[in-house]
Design an enzyme around this catalytic site. Structure first.
Site: not given
Ligand code: NAD
Length: 248
Positions: A156, A160
């Protein structure tokens, strides 16, 4: 005047979590919102309904962001129906956390393909549209883990960190066409992604956050709104941490 009036935004993986919050805040600020997710389900349908209730145009495309072929199909459909995209948010992401010793080649490849190759796919295809328009804002969802690393997240954090390098390169390549490219590095945000973690790990991270609270998807969406709008017209190639100070 709303911040995103007359703009069309496309957000990947937006049926839930951070992407969903970005979609709603963009629509509240006047943008037409197009979004993707891996499949059509009740989450994508309810978001579509909520967006339309806000009085903007909205559309959903079921597509795997890691597939260039499916990205091209989405682009074709959008070109026919909407003609342009002003803001692209590469948000789709997954985790497959485990220590390197236990990490399979599949865990590695899946995370790199979905988190990093998807950003290549969407940026490659939609920057063409933006080049013709001579304007655009690309926002890539990185993570503070891409800056600092994290035990158990080699796949991961590599994806990133890759996004951050990609964001800066694209800023240099496309700046002369008035296309901006920035990344957001969220810290610990309460979504389904972090709900997978154990109570112990969650308690640890919360204690480490200088602002003493986990982030909400809305906190990240407000940063995306800034980067999408003309408020950030002279900002490109940057990584904005939205982490309550966690990465300090
Ligand atoms: P989440 O799991 O709630 O949402 C992710 C979404 O991506 C889901 O709706 C899922 O169905 C979709 N997805 C998965 N595989 C896919 C594919 N092959 N094609 C299209 N869509 C797909 O996650 P989140 O926490 O809302 O994360 C959103 C972004 O933020 C991600 O890139 C994550 O890495 C990043 N992020 C999140 C956090 C955190 O603490 N939640 C921290 C840093 C970065």
């Amino acid at each position: 005047m709303k911040l995103l009036a007359n703009k069309i935004a496309l957000i990947t993986g937006a049926s839930q979590g951070i992407g969903r919050s970005i979609a709603l805040q963009f629509a509240e600020q006047g943008a037409d919102v197009l979004f993707t997710d891996i499949r059509a389900d009740e989450r994508s349908q309810s978001l579509l309904d909520e967006l339309k209730a806000l009085g903007v145009r909205a559309a959903f495309y079921a597509a795997d962001a890691s597939s260039l072929e499916q990205t091209e199909e989405v682009s074709k459909a959008i070109a026919e129906e909407f003609g342009r995209v002003d803001v692209l948010v590469n948000n789709a992401g997954i985790t497959r956390d485990t220590l390197l010793m236990r990490m399979s080649a599949e865990d590695w490849e899946k995370v790199i393909r979905l988190n990093l190759t998807s950003v290549f796919n969407y940026t490659k295809v939609f920057s063409l549209m933006m080049m013709r328009q001579r304007s655009g804002s690309i926002i890539n969802m990185a993570s503070i883990v891409g800056l600092n690393g994290n035990a158990g997240q080699a796949n991961y954090s590599a994806s990133k960190a890759g996004i951050i390098g990609f964001t800066k390169s694209i800023a240099k390549e496309l700046g002369s066409r008035n296309i901006r490219s920035n990344a957001i590095a969220p810290g610990f945000i309460e979504t389904a992604m972090t709900r997978q973690l154990s109570d112990e790990v969650i308690a640890h991270w919360k204690q480490e956050i200088p602002l003493r609270r986990p982030g909400l998807p809305e906190d990240v969406a407000r940063v995306a709104l800034f980067l999408a709008s003309d408020l950030s017209a002279y900002v490109t190639g940057q990584v904005l941490c939205c982490d309550g100070g966690l990465s300090l």
